[in-house]
Each structure stands twice: as structure tokens, then as C-alpha cells.
Design an enzyme around this catalytic site. Structure first.
Site, PDB file in Angstrom:
ATOM      1  N   ASP A  16       0.837  -1.195   0.000  1.00  9.96           N
ATOM      2  CA  ASP A  16       0.000   0.000   0.000  1.00  9.96           C
ATOM      3  C   ASP A  16       0.879   1.257   0.000  1.00  9.96           C
ATOM      4  OD1 ASP A  16      -2.381   1.222  -0.055  1.00  9.96           O
ATOM      5  OD2 ASP A  16      -2.891   0.908   2.048  1.00  9.96           O
ATOM      6  N   ASN A  64      -9.078  -3.865  -6.872  1.00 13.56           N
ATOM      7  CA  ASN A  64      -8.172  -2.982  -7.621  1.00 13.56           C
ATOM      8  C   ASN A  64      -8.544  -2.884  -9.101  1.00 13.56           C
ATOM      9  OD1 ASN A  64      -5.257  -3.933  -5.644  1.00 13.56           O
ATOM     10  ND2 ASN A  64      -6.634  -2.202  -5.404  1.00 13.56           N
TER      11      ASN A  64
HETATM   12  C1  FPP Z   1      -1.550  -0.074  -3.545  1.00 12.68           C
HETATM   13  O1  FPP Z   1      -1.055   1.237  -3.559  1.00 12.68           O
HETATM   14  C2  FPP Z   1      -0.762  -0.887  -4.448  1.00 12.68           C
HETATM   15  C3  FPP Z   1      -1.282  -1.600  -5.481  1.00 12.68           C
HETATM   16  C4  FPP Z   1      -2.722  -1.616  -5.782  1.00 12.68           C
HETATM   17  C5  FPP Z   1      -0.441  -2.388  -6.390  1.00 12.68           C
HETATM   18  C6  FPP Z   1       0.850  -2.951  -5.815  1.00 12.68           C
HETATM   19  C7  FPP Z   1       1.462  -3.872  -6.769  1.00 12.68           C
HETATM   20  C8  FPP Z   1       2.570  -3.635  -7.485  1.00 12.68           C
HETATM   21  C9  FPP Z   1       3.387  -2.433  -7.339  1.00 12.68           C
HETATM   22  C10 FPP Z   1       2.997  -4.642  -8.483  1.00 12.68           C
HETATM   23  C11 FPP Z   1       4.326  -5.209  -8.183  1.00 12.68           C
HETATM   24  C12 FPP Z   1       4.220  -6.478  -7.487  1.00 12.68           C
HETATM   25  C13 FPP Z   1       5.218  -7.366  -7.475  1.00 12.68           C
HETATM   26  C14 FPP Z   1       5.050  -8.616  -6.773  1.00 12.68           C
HETATM   27  C15 FPP Z   1       6.469  -7.134  -8.181  1.00 12.68           C
HETATM   28  P1  FPP Z   1      -2.065   2.433  -3.730  1.00 12.68           P
HETATM   29  O2  FPP Z   1      -2.084   2.867  -5.138  1.00 12.68           O
HETATM   30  O3  FPP Z   1      -3.398   2.038  -3.162  1.00 12.68           O
HETATM   31  O4  FPP Z   1      -1.400   3.502  -2.885  1.00 12.68           O
HETATM   32  P2  FPP Z   1      -2.160   4.595  -2.034  1.00 12.68           P
HETATM   33  O5  FPP Z   1      -2.695   3.854  -0.825  1.00 12.68           O
HETATM   34  O6  FPP Z   1      -1.078   5.538  -1.707  1.00 12.68           O
HETATM   35  O7  FPP Z   1      -3.229   5.191  -2.884  1.00 12.68           O
END
Ligand code: FPP
Length: 159
Positions: A16, A64
């Protein structure tokens, strides 16, 4: 007195904060995901070297999918790249597992995840689980389907 081992056997990480990290720096959300993904091998390595045996990454939930298509594709691209590169980078020590509904993430990513699992099948002693398209509701539904034909009670989920 014997010292108690306080290092957990299994650590799960909710990926996150990527979006906020990027926005604070005037970057687009996808840049946050790119940087987050780049850090995965180092974070896993740190945990393994500290004595953790299993690392689980909550990478992409079914919720997501409500994000803009460009962001979803960007995240999938990072997972795809990770699945393609990490089996060689981990030097035979880390077995990869991709859990979640891989049927729903597109053929290219699904096949890359399966190939990475296959390539690392004999790798040990560590394990890295990547959860892709996971969700509590669908997990329960899937378990219920697996048990179909049998009566589904709370007890069914305990064994
Ligand atoms: C949440 O951050 C993150 C995600 C929805 C995606 C995370 C996955 C990756 C970065 C892919 C890489 C994975 C691997 C295993 C290499 P957010 O966008 O919700 O952040 P926020 O809470 O700040 O809005």
C-alpha cells in the site's frame, strides 16, 4: 535461560502507499507502483536474511480492478516483469507461488506466473507468495465450490 526466537516464520506485506508516495513527489501513480515493484527483491532479501522463511505480498486485489485501465495494466506489467526476472535473480533459493484468481488477469500474465512457479518448483529454502486478483469473497466462493456436493458449514473451512 534459552533465548526465544522472535523472528516470525512468515511475514505478509500489503503493498500500500505507492500512489501517495508518487503524488507527494509530483509523479504519476504508476511511477509509485514502478518504484514499489523495484523494491520487492530487496525487501524479500532483507526478510529472508533476518530469518523469515515465507514472505507473502498482497499485490493486487479484485477491488483494484476498479482503478483506471492504464494503472491496472501498469501494475500487471510490473508483476509480469517480476515473474519473468525473479526466478533467475533469486539464485535457486526462493520458490514462487502466485495465488488468487489467475484466470481473471489475462493469458500473458497467467502464463508468466505459472512459468515462474514451475521454474522455481525445486528452489529452497525460502518461499515468496504473490497474491494476484485475490479477494475474501471470491476465496470463500471458491472454497464453497470446491466443497460442492458436500454440506458447507463453518466447520468445512477449519480442516
Ligand atoms: C496499492 O497502492 C498498491 C497496489 C494496488 C499495487 C501494488 C502492486 C505492485 C506495485 C505490483 C508489483 C508487485 C510485485 C510482486 C512485483 P495504492 O495505489 O493504493 O497507494 P495509495 O494507498 O497511496 O493510494
Amino acid at each position: 535461560m534459552t533465548e526465544k526466537n522472535t523472528v516470525p516464520r512468515h511475514v505478509a506485506v500489503i503493498m500500500d502507499g505507492n500512489g501517495r508516495w508518487a503524488q507527494k513527489r509530483g509523479l504519476s501513480r504508476i511511477n509509485g507502483h514502478i518504484e514499489g515493484a523495484k523494491n520487492v527483491p530487496a525487501v524479500a532479501e532483507y526478510l529472508f536474511s533476518a530469518g523469515v522463511g515465507i514472505v507473502t505480498l498482497y499485490a493486487f486485489s479484485e477491488e483494484n480492478f476498479s482503478r483506471p485501465a492504464g494503472e491496472v495494466n501498469g501494475i500487471f506489467e510490473r508483476i509480469l516483469r517480476f515473474a519473468a526476472e525473479y526466478p533467475s535473480a533469486c539464485k535457486g533459493r526462493v520458490r514462487l507461488f502466485f495465488s488468487g484468481d489467475l484466470e481473471g488477469v489475462g493469458e500473458e500474465l497467467r502464463l508468466a506466473c505459472l512459468a515462474a512457479e514451475e521454474k522455481t518448483r525445486q528452489y529452497a529454502p525460502y518461499a515468496l507468495n504473490v497474491l494476484v486478483n485475490y479477494g475474501g469473497r471470491s476465496e470463500i466462493l471458491r472454497a464453497a465450490r470446491m466443497l460442492s456436493g458436500k454440506e458447507v458449514t463453518a466447520e468445512s473451512f477449519r480442516s
